[in-house]
Scaffold this active site. Structure first.
Site, short mmCIF file in Angstrom:
data_model
loop_
_atom_site.label_atom_id
_atom_site.label_comp_id
_atom_site.label_asym_id
_atom_site.label_seq_id
_atom_site.Cartn_x
_atom_site.Cartn_y
_atom_site.Cartn_z
N CYS A 74 0.86 -1.19 0.00
CA CYS A 74 0.00 0.00 0.00
C CYS A 74 0.90 1.24 0.00
O CYS A 74 1.68 1.43 0.93
CB CYS A 74 -0.90 -0.01 1.23
SG CYS A 74 -1.95 1.45 1.30
N GLY A 75 0.78 2.05 -1.03
CA GLY A 75 1.67 3.21 -1.18
C GLY A 75 1.36 4.32 -0.19
O GLY A 75 2.26 4.80 0.52
N HIS A 76 0.09 4.72 -0.12
CA HIS A 76 -0.21 5.83 0.79
C HIS A 76 0.02 5.38 2.22
O HIS A 76 0.47 6.16 3.06
CB HIS A 76 -1.65 6.35 0.57
CG HIS A 76 -2.68 5.72 1.43
ND1 HIS A 76 -3.32 4.54 1.11
CD2 HIS A 76 -3.14 6.06 2.67
CE1 HIS A 76 -4.14 4.21 2.08
NE2 HIS A 76 -4.06 5.11 3.04
N HIS B 134 -8.69 -3.78 -7.12
CA HIS B 134 -8.89 -2.33 -7.16
C HIS B 134 -9.32 -1.90 -8.57
O HIS B 134 -8.88 -2.50 -9.55
CB HIS B 134 -7.59 -1.61 -6.81
CG HIS B 134 -7.11 -1.85 -5.40
ND1 HIS B 134 -6.87 -3.10 -4.89
CD2 HIS B 134 -6.83 -0.98 -4.41
CE1 HIS B 134 -6.46 -3.00 -3.64
NE2 HIS B 134 -6.42 -1.71 -3.32
N ASP C 287 -10.30 6.17 -2.92
CA ASP C 287 -9.07 6.69 -2.32
C ASP C 287 -9.05 8.22 -2.39
O ASP C 287 -9.27 8.79 -3.45
CB ASP C 287 -7.87 6.11 -3.08
CG ASP C 287 -6.58 6.17 -2.29
OD1 ASP C 287 -6.43 7.08 -1.47
OD2 ASP C 287 -5.71 5.30 -2.53
N CYS D 295 -3.18 7.36 -4.65
CA CYS D 295 -3.00 5.90 -4.59
C CYS D 295 -1.63 5.48 -5.13
O CYS D 295 -1.37 5.54 -6.33
CB CYS D 295 -4.10 5.16 -5.35
SG CYS D 295 -4.07 3.40 -5.01
N GLY D 296 -0.78 5.03 -4.21
CA GLY D 296 0.60 4.70 -4.59
C GLY D 296 0.71 3.49 -5.49
O GLY D 296 1.41 3.53 -6.52
N THR D 297 0.03 2.41 -5.12
CA THR D 297 0.13 1.21 -5.97
C THR D 297 -0.67 1.41 -7.26
O THR D 297 -0.31 0.88 -8.31
CB THR D 297 -0.33 -0.06 -5.21
OG1 THR D 297 -1.62 0.19 -4.63
CG2 THR D 297 0.65 -0.44 -4.12
O1 PYC Z 1 -1.83 4.00 -1.92
O2 PYC Z 1 -1.39 1.97 -2.64
C1 PYC Z 1 -2.14 2.80 -2.15
C2 PYC Z 1 -3.52 2.40 -1.80
C3 PYC Z 1 -4.11 1.19 -1.99
C4 PYC Z 1 -5.42 1.30 -1.51
C5 PYC Z 1 -5.59 2.56 -1.05
N1 PYC Z 1 -4.43 3.23 -1.24
#
Ligand code: PYC
Length: 333
Positions: free
Chosen positions: A90-92, A223, A249, A253-255
């Site tokens: 999870c990026g965030h 997702h 989100d 969203c990082g991923t």
């Molecule tokens: O930032 O990777 C992310 C992420 C995944 C689901 C919510 N945020």
């Protein structure tokens, strides 16, 4: 009976919640975070539900536990918890967890400016800049991202025929670009995005197999990433990511940004020299870059980096009591 007490640092990364749990960690078996994630899911998933679902959490809630490193040169490990389960990456969540942990002195990386993290999806390096006790930004060098399926046709009741791509950036993302009656996220309200996302995810998982070529336990399109026009003049692109059962989100969203960059790079719409400024549904931004081009099981892949910021909003001491009928939370779907 008190089943558990969990101290947490609450905050957000570019608008999306992060709950860093600092006590109450269950002891997990396994040599890697992928193994430990399986053990947590098998025996301790009640902790995730209690801390993420209502009444202690909400639809967007997302959190993390820090564990000692699994690799020889790592600084720490992270287990992600969320309303949707335990994400491989999870990026965030990483940007928030690292920011809070550094600011509170919970971690002491071997090299200033770099935290080497073992995640269930693999090694992630977090570069950071700290000034006067505050972390200004974190840049994650993520696991390899790749385009898994392209130009697939699905049918959903709301929109009819849709052409979608599926890319991996730490989770599998179904990417939907404007077409037909979907005019872009700027002309679509959140309730409609959520309704359509559930239909898209069901349609994809009924017909298209998504399995990570190097880790078979990372499977399924979880997702949905909807695209559209950015609100800010300096953004390259905009997206709204659906996860769990009801969440959009609030961060870029990082991923999801990693998956989107892999899709665009593979299709020749993004190059290695370019900053990819990605905007969320609320207009917050991450800066993405293609750090490296590589292969994953013979497939073209990129190693993306994602830069963002996070802010602590408070401390929380959460108790879970067996006498509470909602000890393990609930969702209103
Ligand atoms: O930032 O990777 C992310 C992420 C995944 C689901 C919510 N945020």
């Amino acid at each position: 009976m008190n089943r558990g007490t969990f101290f947490c640092i609450d905050g957000h990364t570019c608008g999306n919640p992060v709950r860093l749990v600092t006590s109450g960690h269950p002891a997990l078996r396994g040599a890697t975070m992928a193994d430990k994630r399986q053990h947590f899911l098998a025996e301790f998933d009640w902790i995730r539900k209690a801390l993420m679902f209502e009444p202690r959490g909400h639809d967007m809630m997302s959190g993390a536990f820090l564990y000692p490193p699994c690799s020889e040169d790592g600084d720490i490990s992270i287990l992600f918890i969320e309303t949707s389960g335990c994400l491989p990456m999870c990026g965030h969540g990483t940007i928030g967890a690292i920011t809070f942990a550094l600011e509170l002195g919970l971690i002491h990386p071997q090299e200033t400016g770099l935290v080497k993290i073992d995640t269930p999806a693999g090694r992630v390096d977090a570069q950071y800049k700290m000034r006067q006790g505050k972390v200004e930004w974190v840049r994650l060098v993520n696991v390899p991202a790749f385009l898994a399926h392209t130009n697939e046709s699905i049918h959903i009741d709301t929109l009819g025929e849709l052409t979608i791509d599926i890319a991996y950036g730490g989770n599998f993302y179904i990417i939907v670009e404007p077409q037909g009656d979907f005019k872009g996220i700027e002309s679509t309200d959140v309730d409609t995005l959520i309704k359509m996302s559930r239909e898209v995810r069901d349609a994809v998982n009924a017909t298209i197999e998504c399995i990570h070529p190097e880790s078979a336990d990372v499977r399924g399109a979880t997702h949905v990433l909807w695209t559209g026009k950015p609100q800010n003049l300096d953004s390259t692109a905009a997206n709204a990511v659906f996860y769990g059962d009801k969440a959009i989100d609030r961060s870029p969203c990082g991923t999801g940004t990693s998956a989107r960059m892999a899709q665009l790079f593979t299709k020749g719409h993004l190059n290695q020299q370019q900053d990819f400024v990605h905007e969320s549904y609320i207009g917050s931004q991450f800066i993405g870059r293609v750090e490296e081009v590589l292969e994953i099981s013979g497939k073209l892949a990129i190693r993306p980096s994602i830069q963002g910021w996070a802010v602590r909003t408070g401390k929380n001491c959460i108790t879970v009591d067996d006498d509470d009928p909602y000890a393990f939370g609930f969702q209103v779907i």
